[in-house]
Design an enzyme around this catalytic site. Sequence first.
Site, PDB file in Angstrom:
ATOM      1  N   THR A 172       0.832  -1.207   0.000  1.00  0.00           N
ATOM      2  CA  THR A 172       0.000   0.000   0.000  1.00  0.00           C
ATOM      3  C   THR A 172       0.867   1.258   0.000  1.00  0.00           C
ATOM      4  O   THR A 172       0.396   2.337  -0.331  1.00  0.00           O
ATOM      5  CB  THR A 172      -0.904   0.048   1.250  1.00  0.00           C
ATOM      6  OG1 THR A 172      -0.063   0.054   2.416  1.00  0.00           O
ATOM      7  CG2 THR A 172      -1.842  -1.148   1.305  1.00  0.00           C
ATOM      8  N   GLY A 188       0.729  -6.866   5.689  1.00  0.00           N
ATOM      9  CA  GLY A 188       0.141  -8.202   5.865  1.00  0.00           C
ATOM     10  C   GLY A 188       0.236  -8.766   7.263  1.00  0.00           C
ATOM     11  O   GLY A 188      -0.124  -9.925   7.502  1.00  0.00           O
ATOM     12  N   ALA A 189       0.714  -7.957   8.219  1.00  0.00           N
ATOM     13  CA  ALA A 189       0.989  -8.488   9.556  1.00  0.00           C
ATOM     14  C   ALA A 189      -0.273  -8.771  10.377  1.00  0.00           C
ATOM     15  O   ALA A 189      -0.184  -9.408  11.422  1.00  0.00           O
ATOM     16  CB  ALA A 189       1.921  -7.553  10.320  1.00  0.00           C
ATOM     17  N   ASN A 272       3.716  -4.095  13.463  1.00  0.00           N
ATOM     18  CA  ASN A 272       3.352  -4.938  14.598  1.00  0.00           C
ATOM     19  C   ASN A 272       3.741  -6.403  14.393  1.00  0.00           C
ATOM     20  O   ASN A 272       4.120  -6.813  13.305  1.00  0.00           O
ATOM     21  CB  ASN A 272       1.845  -4.844  14.829  1.00  0.00           C
ATOM     22  CG  ASN A 272       1.059  -5.223  13.592  1.00  0.00           C
ATOM     23  OD1 ASN A 272       0.878  -4.396  12.703  1.00  0.00           O
ATOM     24  ND2 ASN A 272       0.610  -6.459  13.502  1.00  0.00           N
ATOM     25  N   ASP A 317      -0.847  -4.345  18.009  1.00  0.00           N
ATOM     26  CA  ASP A 317      -0.806  -3.709  16.684  1.00  0.00           C
ATOM     27  C   ASP A 317      -0.234  -2.289  16.794  1.00  0.00           C
ATOM     28  O   ASP A 317      -0.632  -1.393  16.050  1.00  0.00           O
ATOM     29  CB  ASP A 317      -2.213  -3.697  16.035  1.00  0.00           C
ATOM     30  CG  ASP A 317      -2.202  -3.283  14.566  1.00  0.00           C
ATOM     31  OD1 ASP A 317      -1.127  -3.260  13.952  1.00  0.00           O
ATOM     32  OD2 ASP A 317      -3.288  -2.956  14.050  1.00  0.00           O
ATOM     33  N   CYS A 622     -16.109 -11.351  10.582  1.00  0.00           N
ATOM     34  CA  CYS A 622     -16.700 -10.440   9.588  1.00  0.00           C
ATOM     35  C   CYS A 622     -16.405  -8.967   9.867  1.00  0.00           C
ATOM     36  O   CYS A 622     -16.352  -8.149   8.944  1.00  0.00           O
ATOM     37  CB  CYS A 622     -18.223 -10.625   9.546  1.00  0.00           C
ATOM     38  SG  CYS A 622     -18.761 -12.349   9.643  1.00  0.00           S
TER      39      CYS A 622
HETATM   40  O1  PQQ Z   1       0.557  -4.705   9.790  1.00  0.00           O
HETATM   41  C1  PQQ Z   1       0.473  -4.444   8.602  1.00  0.00           C
HETATM   42  O2  PQQ Z   1       1.082  -5.063   7.719  1.00  0.00           O
HETATM   43  C2  PQQ Z   1      -0.395  -3.312   8.227  1.00  0.00           C
HETATM   44  C3  PQQ Z   1      -0.528  -2.858   6.918  1.00  0.00           C
HETATM   45  C4  PQQ Z   1      -1.375  -1.753   6.660  1.00  0.00           C
HETATM   46  C5  PQQ Z   1      -1.427  -1.312   5.242  1.00  0.00           C
HETATM   47  O3  PQQ Z   1      -0.552  -1.763   4.467  1.00  0.00           O
HETATM   48  O4  PQQ Z   1      -2.269  -0.566   4.809  1.00  0.00           O
HETATM   49  C6  PQQ Z   1      -2.078  -1.158   7.746  1.00  0.00           C
HETATM   50  C7  PQQ Z   1      -1.853  -1.698   9.023  1.00  0.00           C
HETATM   51  N1  PQQ Z   1      -1.043  -2.734   9.235  1.00  0.00           N
HETATM   52  C8  PQQ Z   1      -2.473  -1.166  10.206  1.00  0.00           C
HETATM   53  O5  PQQ Z   1      -2.253  -1.676  11.303  1.00  0.00           O
HETATM   54  C9  PQQ Z   1      -3.338  -0.062  10.098  1.00  0.00           C
HETATM   55  O6  PQQ Z   1      -3.870   0.429  11.109  1.00  0.00           O
HETATM   56  C10 PQQ Z   1      -3.590   0.457   8.809  1.00  0.00           C
HETATM   57  C11 PQQ Z   1      -4.444   1.492   8.401  1.00  0.00           C
HETATM   58  C12 PQQ Z   1      -4.332   1.529   7.049  1.00  0.00           C
HETATM   59  C13 PQQ Z   1      -5.048   2.388   6.122  1.00  0.00           C
HETATM   60  O7  PQQ Z   1      -4.584   2.467   4.972  1.00  0.00           O
HETATM   61  O8  PQQ Z   1      -6.087   2.959   6.497  1.00  0.00           O
HETATM   62  N2  PQQ Z   1      -3.440   0.606   6.632  1.00  0.00           N
HETATM   63  C14 PQQ Z   1      -2.970  -0.069   7.674  1.00  0.00           C
HETATM   64 CA    CA Z   2      -0.915  -3.656  11.453  1.00  0.00          CA
END
Ligand code: PQQ
Ligand code: CA
Length: 699
Positions: A172, A188-189, A272, A317, A622
């Site tokens: 992302t 992806g965590a 995380n 997280d 869900c």
């Molecule tokens: O742990 C991860 O790999 C990961 C990836 C992402 C992401 O790539 O968007 C988010 C998160 N965690 C996360 O914890 C989070 O709060 C989050 C918010 C968002 C978003 O785009 O609104 N991405 C992510």
């Molecule tokens: Ca995360």
Amino acid sequence: ACGPKETAPAPAPEAKAFAAVDTARIETASAGAEWLTYGGTYDEQRHSSLDAVNKDNVDQLGVAWTFDLATNRGVEVTPVVVDGVMFVTSAWSVVYALDAKTGEMLWEHDPDVDRAVGVNACCDVVNRGVAVYDGKIYVGIIDGRLQALDAKTGDLVWETVTVDQSKPYTITGAPRVVNGKVLIGNGGAELGVRGYLSAYDAETGDRVWRFYTVPNPQKQPDGEVSDTAFEQIGNATWGDEGAWVTDGGGGTVWDSIVYDEVNDQIIFGVGNGSPWNRTFRDPSAGDNLFLSSIVAVDANTGEYKWHFQTTPGDNWDYTATQTIILADLPLGEGGAPRRVAMQAPKNGFFYVIDAATGEFISGDAFVPLNWATGLDENGRPIEVPEARYGKVPYNQLPGPLGAHNWHPMAFNPDLNLAYIPAQEIPQAYAEDPRFFTKEIKWNTGADFSAGVPTVATPEVAKFLRSTLKGRLIAWDPVAREPRWTVEHGNAWNGGVLSTAGGLVFQGKLNGDFVAYDAATGDKLWSRNVKSGAGAGPGTYMIDGEQYVTIATGWGSAFALSAGFAYDEKVPSTVGKIVTFKLGGTGEIPDADLPAIDRTPKAEPFGTEAQLAEGVVDYARNCAVCHGPLAVSSGVLPDLRWSAISANPDSWKGVVLEGHYSANGMVSFADYLSEDDVEAIRAYVLAQAHAAAAADDSGE
Ligand SMILES: O=C(O)c1cc(C(=O)O)c2c(n1)C(=O)C(=O)c1cc(C(=O)O)[nH]c1-2
Ligand SMILES: [Ca+2]
């Protein structure tokens, strides 16, 4: 308004030199007339030297142009502007090149992502933007590819797969390019992967180095540049058993990556643990390096230099992927400038660390929090024991959405103020008594069904909403306190832009895009952009006119997983680029979306026991996408009003047989029985009837 056009694209300016960006140009020319890298400059201060738009005239800002991003999913891009062309991304990693003066589309590049991979994206199929270098545009694709496109035509120059696509990796974040190397991480965590940062040759796409953030499951060398760091410090912080061995351990580098030109190093933020709950992840209760850490590596070789762990033994997280900003603060001897890295990660403390060494300088809570009472002299949190939750839920601040998430923070070097898009989103964490690892599903080891009522009226949703808060904090990192604060009515407000015009721009959850006085926080201008305004705004100058721009759209982690926060005044509109200039007279078009028939599609049914099972199964399987309490904020279907809920066989067809798996709604047959699925349907219909009854009573 501009959309895709049938006419031939306008010629891009100066064919030969177009987008001839290199490290020197990014270092010298950024965040002035142009915006050459995600954070504006390599230091990622998001502070523009432009002042044509300023305190005295900002009230004359009007719409110059808009561009339709053709998506009703989340939009998080910060536009990159070079040689008169704006490069933006939409959901599903689609790239557009626009004439930055008019918004006219020059080209579009769609990587044709298989929509089934949507299930891997914890937090929506978003993309935060591109990097530009030597005539090419670099973009990370949600399915794990990295692409280089010809900046002039949008044609694919090379692509490479950066992840094991059989695992739930996503991308992302925006790539950064430094001295001919493209840096990219992944996400992806929440589901279970092993994180890393990679560097690719910008010209050829060959991989140059990779730095893992979590040890190899056998604690054996990977043959990568991170091996030494694990042998010397990392491995000892992990036990030999626990879910990390099979689930990858987490530690994804999904957002912040900065280039520290002074120390010729890359500083990146690590996410995380997988699963979140350390009891399951690593029963030895280690600190688990490099989870939730800020890590510095040599910019050329990727070799480890230093790290600072914000949250040892992450359990919540608490990512440290949030914006990292480099600056010189008067913190050296006798007030001499000292080069620091600043971060306001999810855990709620604002950190100032030495950029050269990683030494902890200061850390202070910037929001109310109850998981730690403070930090010790090394910056290690002094934890509240109950926060290491067991079967008894602990209602915690911050929750997993963090005191600050991906919304970019900014820094004004003249005022020495960091502008934090801060928030309060509490969460009751409890240990999941049924935890086991599920393939390509959320695997947190935390249970979010604790305390959820079997049938919740809209009043419950309203009450929960009222517990959420957001604020824009102008944080003084020298005095270690806020200089001013603006209270917002809700959480999940937008990224920040600071300008030499004495302005701070920020979007809000309700779509208001606001300019504040950088020194006082006084509101000077605002315009509703008719959609979510979470992305980082940008600014640039063409032909003597300064433009201020923001990408809009409704989606992201909050819209998916906190549906009750949707106050139904926020339209779930189609994403756009909205660009302003002084005296602009354009309009922002309304979205034309079909109305949702908000009526239950079947009679309520189900015993108390069935409803109780439905609550738990819904909350565990869900809610992260369709919203808690079965209330969706409209990104993915609100199941209460779903036609499929009318019939047990159609419902099973989707949930157990995967009839919609091509859209990302995969089968849950490995984890839910027919009875479970029918219990979820009973629960969803009960929620539908509760909401409809409240509507009838004039709520
Ligand atoms: O742990 C991860 O790999 C990961 C990836 C992402 C992401 O790539 O968007 C988010 C998160 N965690 C996360 O914890 C989070 O709060 C989050 C918010 C968002 C978003 O785009 O609104 N991405 C992510
Ligand atoms: Ca995360």
